[in-house]
Design an enzyme around this catalytic site. Structure first.
Site, PDB file in Angstrom:
ATOM      1  N   HIS A 296     -86.487 101.000  -1.942  1.00 34.24           N
ATOM      2  CA  HIS A 296     -87.857 101.041  -2.452  1.00 34.24           C
ATOM      3  C   HIS A 296     -88.830 100.361  -1.490  1.00 34.24           C
ATOM      4  O   HIS A 296     -88.455  99.453  -0.767  1.00 34.24           O
ATOM      5  CB  HIS A 296     -87.983 100.247  -3.765  1.00 34.24           C
ATOM      6  CG  HIS A 296     -86.980 100.577  -4.791  1.00 34.24           C
ATOM      7  ND1 HIS A 296     -87.262 101.389  -5.856  1.00 34.24           N
ATOM      8  CD2 HIS A 296     -85.706 100.200  -4.933  1.00 34.24           C
ATOM      9  CE1 HIS A 296     -86.180 101.494  -6.606  1.00 34.24           C
ATOM     10  NE2 HIS A 296     -85.225 100.784  -6.079  1.00 34.24           N
TER      11      HIS A 296
ATOM     12  N   HIS B  90     -78.433  92.947   1.381  1.00 34.41           N
ATOM     13  CA  HIS B  90     -79.655  93.166   0.603  1.00 34.41           C
ATOM     14  C   HIS B  90     -79.994  91.975  -0.297  1.00 34.41           C
ATOM     15  O   HIS B  90     -81.146  91.513  -0.321  1.00 34.41           O
ATOM     16  CB  HIS B  90     -79.486  94.438  -0.231  1.00 34.41           C
ATOM     17  CG  HIS B  90     -80.729  94.852  -0.940  1.00 34.41           C
ATOM     18  ND1 HIS B  90     -81.818  95.386  -0.274  1.00 34.41           N
ATOM     19  CD2 HIS B  90     -81.071  94.794  -2.254  1.00 34.41           C
ATOM     20  CE1 HIS B  90     -82.776  95.655  -1.148  1.00 34.41           C
ATOM     21  NE2 HIS B  90     -82.356  95.300  -2.358  1.00 34.41           N
TER      22      HIS B  90
ATOM     23  N   GLY C 153     -81.390  96.077 -13.408  1.00 31.59           N
ATOM     24  CA  GLY C 153     -82.485  96.864 -12.852  1.00 31.59           C
ATOM     25  C   GLY C 153     -82.309  98.351 -13.142  1.00 31.59           C
ATOM     26  O   GLY C 153     -83.244  99.032 -13.563  1.00 31.59           O
TER      27      GLY C 153
ATOM     28  N   ARG D  69     -99.465  92.809  -6.746  1.00 30.58           N
ATOM     29  CA  ARG D  69    -100.565  92.267  -7.532  1.00 30.58           C
ATOM     30  C   ARG D  69    -101.818  92.066  -6.680  1.00 30.58           C
ATOM     31  O   ARG D  69    -101.734  91.600  -5.533  1.00 30.58           O
ATOM     32  CB  ARG D  69    -100.177  90.903  -8.131  1.00 30.58           C
ATOM     33  CG  ARG D  69     -98.951  90.922  -9.020  1.00 30.58           C
ATOM     34  CD  ARG D  69     -99.287  91.372 -10.428  1.00 30.58           C
ATOM     35  NE  ARG D  69     -98.894  92.754 -10.641  1.00 30.58           N
ATOM     36  CZ  ARG D  69     -97.673  93.161 -10.996  1.00 30.58           C
ATOM     37  NH1 ARG D  69     -96.722  92.275 -11.205  1.00 30.58           N
ATOM     38  NH2 ARG D  69     -97.417  94.430 -11.183  1.00 30.58           N
TER      39      ARG D  69
HETATM   40 FE   LIG Z   1     -83.544  95.165  -4.181  1.00 31.85          FE
END
Ligand SMILES: [Fe+2]
Length: 549
Positions: free
Chosen positions: A11, A124, A179, A394
């Site tokens: 992502h 990761h 997630g 944000r």
């Molecule tokens: Fe991740």
């Protein structure tokens, strides 16, 4: 040392640059390419690199690719396991693996001069952990909890940083993933998975967690630091909502149930980590840490005394985390994280040139902060483009859309400007010195909008536009030492209205990334009913365009 961090595989592709342990720049590719999230998180897009963000990071520091001492890539293909071994269905996963293996050569192609032998693969979840644990302002050791969709083999890391070194205490292997569970629920509720999870969090406030007992059977902590998430049959609970279908109480109840079970598991994981780590401070990272409601429950109910979330908690943050991890390994001193304004900025002259090229009437008020406060007090909607853009999802007073919080209709007005669902709340920015008078039940200060606070009953009627249906608000506290221009605007607004609060939401329209450049700002201003664009020291006013308000 000059270290470039890259996040690309899943992502939110992003790049970050560390120079001698100091964060020089960090930015998401979407702000350059103008494609939300940079790309879809699908295997055939895994090769796409944040080449524009990376090139800008280098350029902003006057560096060339050959000047880099190390480049990090926040996925380690040597840890890859086939989907069948992990128990996940992912028929194209081999593509991801292949792209990751060849990433050094891809990077050398995208950034000519870069030495592919200097690319380091950072696992990761280690990159996520470093993005929080090495950046946290605790001034010492801390526990770290990472939760996301997935990494090489895992979806979680519970560990502790001691003297800058990470000790991993537990990592939950796939297919169990909080997630991915939340993504599944997001998709079942008719929203875009890997993108719209925050909509489910907002929708949860409208429902009752009547499916919690069912979810607990499949989703629970295991007492050893890990958890289970597999076996939920969503159709048994509620029929799948089609994207065009209006949402009803059954959808809100499912969202509330999913949110509740997530909070329960997080509480158990945090309690276990507290006992194992011996630390009183917790740093959170991973996409799940963008769930500000769950973060607040952790802050309130877990044994940890302090909870900190790095503002780019999702995968974009692994660009920074990978670089921080390498800097630690290479012995660089680590400067603390001081703010999310790590993206692009423009000089007054550059902004003025863009305005002149567009042949727009504009003026330069004596104090743009005061001018904006007066416009807001007059119930104008203001686009505010100041300083460097934010790293992370944000808007924190650099690329913001602002309005008067005392007018309840401004919630609908802003959601209309942004083309958003009306159940979505907008958030308040508040002077840090006044925040405790209006808000409670969450950490103070709260400069990154990653927690929700209860709005004091006596203030709920005074600032109705920013009070969510459950009486909470996702606040940003503003300290004049960190954000002098925003603080001055808030002070002026308070002098005019008695309210130390302004509505703040991200400056973008539906499906688009946040405004980044002056050109983006003009495009947004020209296509939305915003009354005033405050860009640098300049004001561009809607009536000057002849349309009035
Ligand atoms: Fe991740």
């Amino acid at each position: 040392m000059r270290i470039l961090g890259i996040n690309a595989l899943y992502h939110d592709p992003a790049a970050a640059l560390l120079v001698d342990g100091r964060i020089s720049a960090a930015a998401e590719e979407e702000r350059f390419s103008r494609r939300k999230h940079g790309k879809r998180p699908v295997p055939f897009a895994a090769w796409e690199l944040p080449e524009l963000a990376a090139a800008w990071c280098l350029d902003s520091a006057g560096l060339r690719p050959e000047d880099l001492d190390a480049i990090t890539y926040s996925f380690d293909p040597s840890l890859h396991l086939a989907p069948a071994e992990l128990g996940v269905f992912d028929p194209w996963d081999e593509l991801r693996h292949r792209y990751a293996v060849t990433a050094p050569d891809f990077l050398a192609t995208a950034l000519p001069g870069l030495d592919p032998s200097k690319v380091r693969f950072v696992p990761h979840h280690v990159a996520h952990a470093a993005s929080a644990g090495l950046a946290a302002p605790f001034g010492g050791d801390c526990a770290v909890l990472v939760l996301d969709g997935r990494g090489e083999q895992h979806s979680h890391l519970a560990g502790v940083y001691s003297g800058g070194n990470l000790q991993t205490l537990y990592s939950q292997q796939l297919p169990h993933s909080l997630g991915l569970l939340y993504e599944d629920g997001t998709q079942h509720l008719g929203f875009l998975r890997s993108s719209d999870e925050y909509k489910v969090m907002a929708l949860a406030s409208y429902g009752k967690p009547r499916h919690l007992d069912y979810l607990r059977q499949h989703v629970h902590a295991t007492g050893d630091g890990g958890f289970r998430t597999v076996g939920v049959e969503w159709d048994v609970l509620t029929k799948k909502r089609e994207p065009a279908q209006p949402w009803g109480p059954e959808h809100a109840d499912l969202a509330a149930s999913l949110q509740a079970v997530l909070e329960e598991v997080l509480h158990d994981l945090a309690t276990w980590l507290y006992e194992q780590s011996g630390s009183r401070n917790l740093a959170l990272a991973g996409g799940v840490a963008l769930n500000c409601v769950a973060n607040t429950k952790l802050w309130r109910d877990s044994p940890f005394e302090q909870v900190w979330v790095q503002p780019a908690a999702g995968d974009a943050g692994t660009a920074l985390g990978g670089a921080l991890s390498a800097a630690q390994d290479l012995g660089d001193p680590m400067a603390p994280f001081t703010g999310a304004d790590l993206g692009r900025g423009w000089s007054d002259d550059e902004i003025e040139q863009v305005l002149r090229t567009a042949r727009l009437p504009f003026d330069r008020p004596a104090d743009i902060a005061q001018d904006v406060a007066t416009a807001l007090a007059d119930d104008s909607i203001v686009a505010w483009v100041q300083g460097r853009s934010e790293y992370g999802p944000r808007a924190l007073g650099h690329r913001s859309l602002m309005a008067h919080p005392g007018r309840e209709a401004n919630l609908q007005r802003l959601n209309d400007v942004k083309g958003r669902e009306q159940f979505r709340p907008v958030a308040p920015m508040v002077l840090a010195s006044r925040a405790s008078e209006l808000f409670s039940g969450g950490p103070m200060p709260s400069p990154y909008m990653l927690f929700v606070h209860d709005v004091a009953p006596e203030w709920q009627q005074r600032i109705p536009a920013v009070v969510h249906v459950d009486g909470t608000a996702r606040i940003q506290t503003v300290d004049p030492a960190d954000e002098p221009l925003v603080a001055r605007m808030l002070q002026s607004f308070e002098q005019q209205t008695g309210l130390p609060v302004v509505v703040n939401t991200s400056l973008n329209t539906a499906g688009r990334p946040m405004v980044d450049s002056p050109m983006d700002a003009l495009e947004c201003f020209g296509s939305t009913p915003v009354d005033l664009l405050a860009i640098g020291p300049f004001a561009v006013r809607r009536p000057a365009l002849g349309s009035g308000r």
